[in-house]
Structures are given as structure tokens and as C-alpha cells.
Motif scaffolding. Structure first.
Motif, PDB file in Angstrom:
ATOM      1  N   ILE A  23       0.840  -1.199   0.000  1.00  0.00           N
ATOM      2  CA  ILE A  23       0.000   0.000   0.000  1.00  0.00           C
ATOM      3  C   ILE A  23       0.875   1.248   0.000  1.00  0.00           C
ATOM      4  O   ILE A  23       0.634   2.185  -0.759  1.00  0.00           O
ATOM      5  N   ARG A  24       1.892   1.261   0.841  1.00  0.00           N
ATOM      6  CA  ARG A  24       2.796   2.420   0.901  1.00  0.00           C
ATOM      7  C   ARG A  24       3.516   2.624  -0.427  1.00  0.00           C
ATOM      8  O   ARG A  24       3.689   3.750  -0.874  1.00  0.00           O
ATOM      9  N   LEU A  25       3.942   1.536  -1.059  1.00  0.00           N
ATOM     10  CA  LEU A  25       4.618   1.625  -2.349  1.00  0.00           C
ATOM     11  C   LEU A  25       3.676   2.187  -3.406  1.00  0.00           C
ATOM     12  O   LEU A  25       4.062   3.044  -4.203  1.00  0.00           O
ATOM     13  N   ALA A  26       2.430   1.728  -3.408  1.00  0.00           N
ATOM     14  CA  ALA A  26       1.435   2.232  -4.362  1.00  0.00           C
ATOM     15  C   ALA A  26       1.175   3.717  -4.132  1.00  0.00           C
ATOM     16  O   ALA A  26       1.063   4.493  -5.086  1.00  0.00           O
ATOM     17  N   GLU A  27       1.083   4.118  -2.866  1.00  0.00           N
ATOM     18  CA  GLU A  27       0.877   5.539  -2.562  1.00  0.00           C
ATOM     19  C   GLU A  27       2.064   6.364  -3.024  1.00  0.00           C
ATOM     20  O   GLU A  27       1.894   7.446  -3.579  1.00  0.00           O
ATOM     21  N   SER A  28       3.254   5.866  -2.786  1.00  0.00           N
ATOM     22  CA  SER A  28       4.462   6.576  -3.196  1.00  0.00           C
ATOM     23  C   SER A  28       4.505   6.747  -4.710  1.00  0.00           C
ATOM     24  O   SER A  28       4.834   7.814  -5.221  1.00  0.00           O
ATOM     25  N   LYS A  29       4.153   5.692  -5.426  1.00  0.00           N
ATOM     26  CA  LYS A  29       4.139   5.750  -6.894  1.00  0.00           C
ATOM     27  C   LYS A  29       3.097   6.758  -7.378  1.00  0.00           C
ATOM     28  O   LYS A  29       3.361   7.546  -8.285  1.00  0.00           O
ATOM     29  N   ALA A  30       1.914   6.748  -6.759  1.00  0.00           N
ATOM     30  CA  ALA A  30       0.850   7.686  -7.143  1.00  0.00           C
ATOM     31  C   ALA A  30       1.275   9.124  -6.880  1.00  0.00           C
ATOM     32  O   ALA A  30       1.022  10.017  -7.697  1.00  0.00           O
ATOM     33  N   MET A  31       1.950   9.367  -5.755  1.00  0.00           N
ATOM     34  CA  MET A  31       2.411  10.720  -5.440  1.00  0.00           C
ATOM     35  C   MET A  31       3.467  11.168  -6.437  1.00  0.00           C
ATOM     36  O   MET A  31       3.475  12.323  -6.867  1.00  0.00           O
ATOM     37  N   LYS A  32       4.347  10.252  -6.831  1.00  0.00           N
ATOM     38  CA  LYS A  32       5.385  10.593  -7.802  1.00  0.00           C
ATOM     39  C   LYS A  32       4.763  10.937  -9.150  1.00  0.00           C
ATOM     40  O   LYS A  32       5.160  11.900  -9.794  1.00  0.00           O
ATOM     41  N   GLU A  33       3.756  10.143  -9.576  1.00  0.00           N
ATOM     42  CA  GLU A  33       3.077  10.421 -10.841  1.00  0.00           C
ATOM     43  C   GLU A  33       2.344  11.753 -10.787  1.00  0.00           C
ATOM     44  O   GLU A  33       2.342  12.504 -11.754  1.00  0.00           O
ATOM     45  N   THR A  34       1.731  12.056  -9.649  1.00  0.00           N
ATOM     46  CA  THR A  34       1.021  13.324  -9.492  1.00  0.00           C
ATOM     47  C   THR A  34       2.001  14.493  -9.558  1.00  0.00           C
ATOM     48  O   THR A  34       1.715  15.508 -10.196  1.00  0.00           O
ATOM     49  N   LYS A  35       3.147  14.348  -8.923  1.00  0.00           N
ATOM     50  CA  LYS A  35       4.152  15.407  -8.946  1.00  0.00           C
ATOM     51  C   LYS A  35       4.694  15.599 -10.358  1.00  0.00           C
ATOM     52  O   LYS A  35       4.882  16.723 -10.810  1.00  0.00           O
ATOM     53  N   GLU A  36       4.924  14.504 -11.075  1.00  0.00           N
ATOM     54  CA  GLU A  36       5.398  14.592 -12.455  1.00  0.00           C
ATOM     55  C   GLU A  36       4.356  15.259 -13.340  1.00  0.00           C
ATOM     56  O   GLU A  36       4.689  16.080 -14.195  1.00  0.00           O
ATOM     57  N   GLN A  37       3.086  14.924 -13.122  1.00  0.00           N
ATOM     58  CA  GLN A  37       2.015  15.551 -13.899  1.00  0.00           C
ATOM     59  C   GLN A  37       1.946  17.051 -13.615  1.00  0.00           C
ATOM     60  O   GLN A  37       1.799  17.852 -14.533  1.00  0.00           O
TER      61      GLN A  37
END
Length: 89
Positions: A23-37
């Protein structure tokens, strides 16, 4: 937010460490994608403002060109402060 924290606590208590880490890894990935966007969108705004400023200058609207340039400066500052880099001029 409370429900999410409770879920994490339950996962840890029941020894679902792999689930918790997933779950933490998925959240981290989602935050990274949001920041990149967000970064890509700010670059788009930055470039578009340059084009709009040029159009205003070409059509002899100096005050409009000035305000657009101020918006461009603001976007440049946000890019520099939040992403640690400046966009190409």
C-alpha cells in the motif's frame, strides 16, 4: 484519513507487513506520478505564457504583455522553488 490510518494499524497488528508495504509503495508511486504531472502542466503553462506574451507584444498591447510576463515569472518561481529547476526560456 482516520480510516486509512486505522487500516494501516490493523495491517501492522495482524502482521500483514507485506500488504502494508504494498500500500505504501502504491501511494508513493501515485504521489510521484502526481508530482510529475504537476511539473509537466506547469511547463506547459510556462511555454504558453511566453507565446501569449509575444502575441500581445506583436499586437501592441504592452500592459497585457506585462501582466502575462508577470504570470510567466510566477510560474518560473514555482518551478524553481517546488521542483528545484527552472524551465527553458
Amino acid at each position: 484519513m482516520f480510516a486509512v490510518q486505522s487500516f494501516y494499524s490493523i495491517c501492522l497488528k495482524i502482521n500483514f507487513k507485506s500488504t502494508y508495504l504494498s500500500i505504501r509503495l502504491a501511494e508513493s508511486k501515485a504521489m510521484k506520478e502526481t508530482k510529475e504531472q504537476a511539473y509537466q502542466e506547469l511547463i506547459y503553462v510556462h511555454d504558453t505564457l511566453l507565446q501569449l506574451r509575444q502575441i500581445a507584444q506583436n499586437n501592441r498591447y504592452p500592459m497585457l504583455a506585462y501582466f502575462i510576463e508577470m504570470a510567466w515569472v510566477e510560474v518560473s518561481d514555482v518551478l524553481r522553488s517546488q521542483f528545484g529547476q527552472s524551465a527553458k526560456n
